[in-house]
Design a protein around this motif. Structure first.
Motif, PDB file in Angstrom:
ATOM      1  N   LEU A 176       1.257   5.078  11.427  1.00 37.20           N
ATOM      2  CA  LEU A 176       0.800   3.691  11.483  1.00 37.20           C
ATOM      3  C   LEU A 176       1.134   3.019  12.809  1.00 37.20           C
ATOM      4  O   LEU A 176       0.357   2.215  13.330  1.00 37.20           O
ATOM      5  CB  LEU A 176       1.406   2.887  10.328  1.00 37.20           C
ATOM      6  CG  LEU A 176       0.838   3.142   8.928  1.00 37.20           C
ATOM      7  CD1 LEU A 176       1.578   2.290   7.904  1.00 37.20           C
ATOM      8  CD2 LEU A 176      -0.656   2.829   8.876  1.00 37.20           C
ATOM      9  N   VAL A 223      -4.866   3.540   4.570  1.00 35.71           N
ATOM     10  CA  VAL A 223      -5.552   2.443   5.252  1.00 35.71           C
ATOM     11  C   VAL A 223      -6.971   2.329   4.697  1.00 35.71           C
ATOM     12  O   VAL A 223      -7.760   3.279   4.801  1.00 35.71           O
ATOM     13  CB  VAL A 223      -5.584   2.668   6.777  1.00 35.71           C
ATOM     14  CG1 VAL A 223      -6.407   1.577   7.464  1.00 35.71           C
ATOM     15  CG2 VAL A 223      -4.163   2.701   7.342  1.00 35.71           C
ATOM     16  N   ARG A 237       2.224  -3.058   5.932  1.00 31.80           N
ATOM     17  CA  ARG A 237       3.604  -3.407   6.279  1.00 31.80           C
ATOM     18  C   ARG A 237       4.124  -4.490   5.325  1.00 31.80           C
ATOM     19  O   ARG A 237       5.291  -4.487   4.941  1.00 31.80           O
ATOM     20  CB  ARG A 237       3.681  -3.876   7.724  1.00 31.80           C
ATOM     21  CG  ARG A 237       3.319  -2.805   8.742  1.00 31.80           C
ATOM     22  CD  ARG A 237       3.886  -3.144  10.104  1.00 31.80           C
ATOM     23  NE  ARG A 237       3.358  -2.285  11.157  1.00 31.80           N
ATOM     24  CZ  ARG A 237       3.691  -1.015  11.345  1.00 31.80           C
ATOM     25  NH1 ARG A 237       4.540  -0.436  10.519  1.00 31.80           N
ATOM     26  NH2 ARG A 237       3.179  -0.319  12.345  1.00 31.80           N
ATOM     27  N   VAL A 292      -3.207  -2.548   8.656  1.00 30.78           N
ATOM     28  CA  VAL A 292      -1.833  -2.173   9.017  1.00 30.78           C
ATOM     29  C   VAL A 292      -0.886  -3.312   8.655  1.00 30.78           C
ATOM     30  O   VAL A 292       0.206  -3.076   8.109  1.00 30.78           O
ATOM     31  CB  VAL A 292      -1.727  -1.836  10.517  1.00 30.78           C
ATOM     32  CG1 VAL A 292      -0.268  -1.668  10.925  1.00 30.78           C
ATOM     33  CG2 VAL A 292      -2.508  -0.568  10.833  1.00 30.78           C
ATOM     34  N   GLU A 308      -1.677   1.305  15.083  1.00 29.56           N
ATOM     35  CA  GLU A 308      -1.636  -0.096  15.469  1.00 29.56           C
ATOM     36  C   GLU A 308      -1.671  -0.238  16.995  1.00 29.56           C
ATOM     37  O   GLU A 308      -2.379  -1.114  17.530  1.00 29.56           O
ATOM     38  CB  GLU A 308      -0.373  -0.748  14.911  1.00 29.56           C
ATOM     39  CG  GLU A 308      -0.276  -2.242  15.167  1.00 29.56           C
ATOM     40  CD  GLU A 308       0.949  -2.858  14.517  1.00 29.56           C
ATOM     41  OE1 GLU A 308       0.840  -4.015  14.070  1.00 29.56           O
ATOM     42  OE2 GLU A 308       2.000  -2.174  14.439  1.00 29.56           O
TER      43      GLU A 308
END
Length: 573
Positions: free
Chosen positions: A116, A96, A150, A146, A120
């Motif tokens: 993650l 990140v 993804r 995030v 989130e």
């Protein structure tokens, strides 16, 4: 095993040691070893095999043993222990942007965040903003990061994939009985990320190819092995497939697995209208209107990709254009551009030396450029505000200009231009005195700081820099780092129009971590007749001068001809 794999393992150890609160000196030892290996010209496997790794500055006995274990099994005892002591998702948190090991440690210890999903969830609940050293803005950035991770999941950046692909291709080409071997897939099309690696081999003896591929030293797992196809997973997690076909159908197989899927569908549709069936197995004349197997009918010449395109009434379409974005219509109407090639490049106008954050001197960079057939280079070290890169102030830059004049006085084979990569400051001012900028041959303006500005502010900032009258090129124009950071946002039309009006070229930065501009922005740039591009390596070492082909591939994806590239012209700076 690639040197980059060793570097990745050592960097992971350093990061996980920080998360666990290890001694800072121990952390720095692994960080230094990673930097040393990253800068090595030698193959670390060879150095380890010869037992001379401790002779390398920065690698002691303990880390040498870790490296030997990594060579043998892809990991080492220390890394295994660290991974076992922390949640599996901790390494994802380290990806990140803006979360270094210290912040990951705080998130894990304070909020129990270990992956993650948890990150989130806590950010969405507003629980991260209250932690010391974070805040609401950091929390907002975390949610955006995030989403980015993804979105790019399952894709490997070009910089990580290429070394594996290049080495495996060399391995395949050395196997007895192999007549031809090529990289296929999105890597061959020049994309900045790949899902996996694809190789196509022409040989009448597939057995030795399967054996060589499956037993390569960097293989972590043989996922599947057949008579003509093998799938492996490499130590870094990247998957790779190889397919062996008879030479007479090699072109069809290479075309099929190069893709893109959309391009292939369009080619198959065109073939059907001509009574042909195109597949990975070849090109066949159809016996009937419908049905039948992929190999039914008479085999049409398909040993080369040129054969495939000729069969459907088209000239050869370069792999970089095969995205079904109008290339088939352009080919049919003889409108395909004559794309720039690596051989067209005569100058490299963005590179760094030991004066800032590079690894080699002006003379070494010039000599390496000469060996690559270049005629000119521009030395563009960083300017003073970028202190992390040891940026040059006016006094040091003038001294370097004198050094370059002295070098050129020796009538070298490569002429060295006096340049600078000047930082575009927060308000769009340039990070160097006007009189010094005016004395330079080539000035690249780049954004390295304050990249979180809103689109309007960033646009105004860029427009002020472009309008200064001192820039020759806008460096890595969006600031993206592939797989690590999205580019900043600005009014593309306004900035591109301003560059065209001011005679400022847009850079296609050839670093595989950047390849910036990307293909779609290149296409938009080429819509402006007066706007030129410049493809440069941004090299920080002599070895990185070899990155030029990444930038050329991206320019080709954007449909860029030689005539639109500044440093492909004999009369270029």
């Amino acid at each position: 095993m690639e040197n980059g794999t060793y570097v990745a393992r050592l960097e992971e150890i350093a990061d996980l040691l920080q998360v666990t609160g290890a001694n800072p000196f121990r952390v720095r030892a692994f960080q230094k070893a990673a930097r040393v290996i990253d800068g090595m010209a030698e193959d670390l496997d060879t150095v380890l095999a010869e037992g001379e790794v401790t002779a390398v500055d920065g690698i002691g006995k303990s880390i040498a043993e870790d490296l030997r274990q990594i060579r043998e099994r892809g990991s080492c005892d220390l890394l295994d222990e660290l991974r076992a002591s922390l949640p599996d998702g901790i390494t994802d948190l380290l990806r990140v942007q803006g979360l270094g090991p210290k912040k990951v440690k705080a998130l894990y210890e304070e909020l129990g965040i270990g992956d993650l999903d948890a990150l989130e969830a806590r950010a969405s609940e507003g629980r991260i903003a209250g932690l010391k050293g974070f805040g609401a803005r950091t929390e907002e950035k975390i949610l955006k990061e995030v989403e980015r991770l993804r979105r790019t999941a399952g894709r490997t950046p070009l910089a990580e994939a290429w070394p594996h692909a290049e080495r495996l291709l060399g391995l395949l080409r050395e196997v007895s009985g192999v007549e031809r071997a090529e990289i296929a897939g999105s890597l061959r099309r020049g994309r900045e990320t790949v899902g996996d690696l694809d190789f196509v081999v022409a040989s009448r003896e597939p057995g030795p190819v399967m054996e060589a591929f499956a037993t390569d030293g960097d293989v972590e797992e043989v996922v599947a092995r057949g008579d003509t196809k093998t799938t492996i997973r490499l130590s870094g997690g990247l998957s790779a497939d190889v397919r062996v076909v008879p030479p007479e159908v090699f072109g069809a197989t290479l075309h099929h697995f190069t893709g893109s899927k959309e391009h292939n569908v369009a080619i198959r549709s065109r073939a059907l209208k001509r009574g042909l069936r195109v597949s990975e197995w070849g090109v066949f004349r159809r016996d009937g209107e419908d049905g039948g197997d992929a190999t039914d009918g008479e085999l049409v010449a398909c040993a080369t990709e040129e054969d495939i395109f000729a069969a459907v009434g088209l000239p050869f379409i370069p792999p970089e254009l095969r995205e079904d974005r109008g290339e088939i219509g352009a080919a049919e109407e003889d409108r395909l551009p004559e794309l720039v090639t690596l051989e067209d490049i005569v100058a490299d106008l963005h590179m760094h030396t030991t004066a800032s954050d590079g690894r080699h001197s002006v003379a070494r960079m010039a000599e390496a450029a000469r060996d690559r057939g270049l005629k000119r280079i521009a030395i563009t070290d960083h300017s003073r505000s970028l202190t992390v890169a040891n940026g040059l102030d006016a006094r040091r830059l003038r001294a370097q200009m004198e050094e370059i004049d002295a070098y050129n006085a020796g009538d070298p084979a490569v002429r060295v231009l006096k340049g600078l990569e000047v930082d575009i400051l927060e308000d769009g001012a340039l990070d160097m005195d006007d009189d010094v900028l005016a004395a330079l041959d080539w000035v690249v303006g780049s954004v390295h700081q304050w990249m979180g500005q809103d689109p309007q502010t960033m646009t105004e900032r860029l427009l002020r820099a472009i309008g200064s009258g001192f820039l020759h090129a806008l460096g890595h124009p969006t600031g993206r780092l592939v797989g690590r950071r999205d580019g900043f946002t600005f009014d593309v039309d306004a900035v591109f129009d301003a560059c065209a009006d001011a005679g400022v070229a847009l850079e296609v930065n050839a670093s595989p971590w950047r390849v910036d501009l990307d293909d779609r922005l290149i296409q938009r740039a080429l819509e402006r007749d007066r706007l030129m591009l410049t493809i440069n390596t941004d090299a920080h070492s002599t070895a990185e001068l070899g990155q030029m082909h990444f930038g050329v591939r991206m320019a080709r994806r954007g449909g860029c001809p030689r005539s639109r590239v500044v440093n492909a012209q004999d009369e270029s700076p």
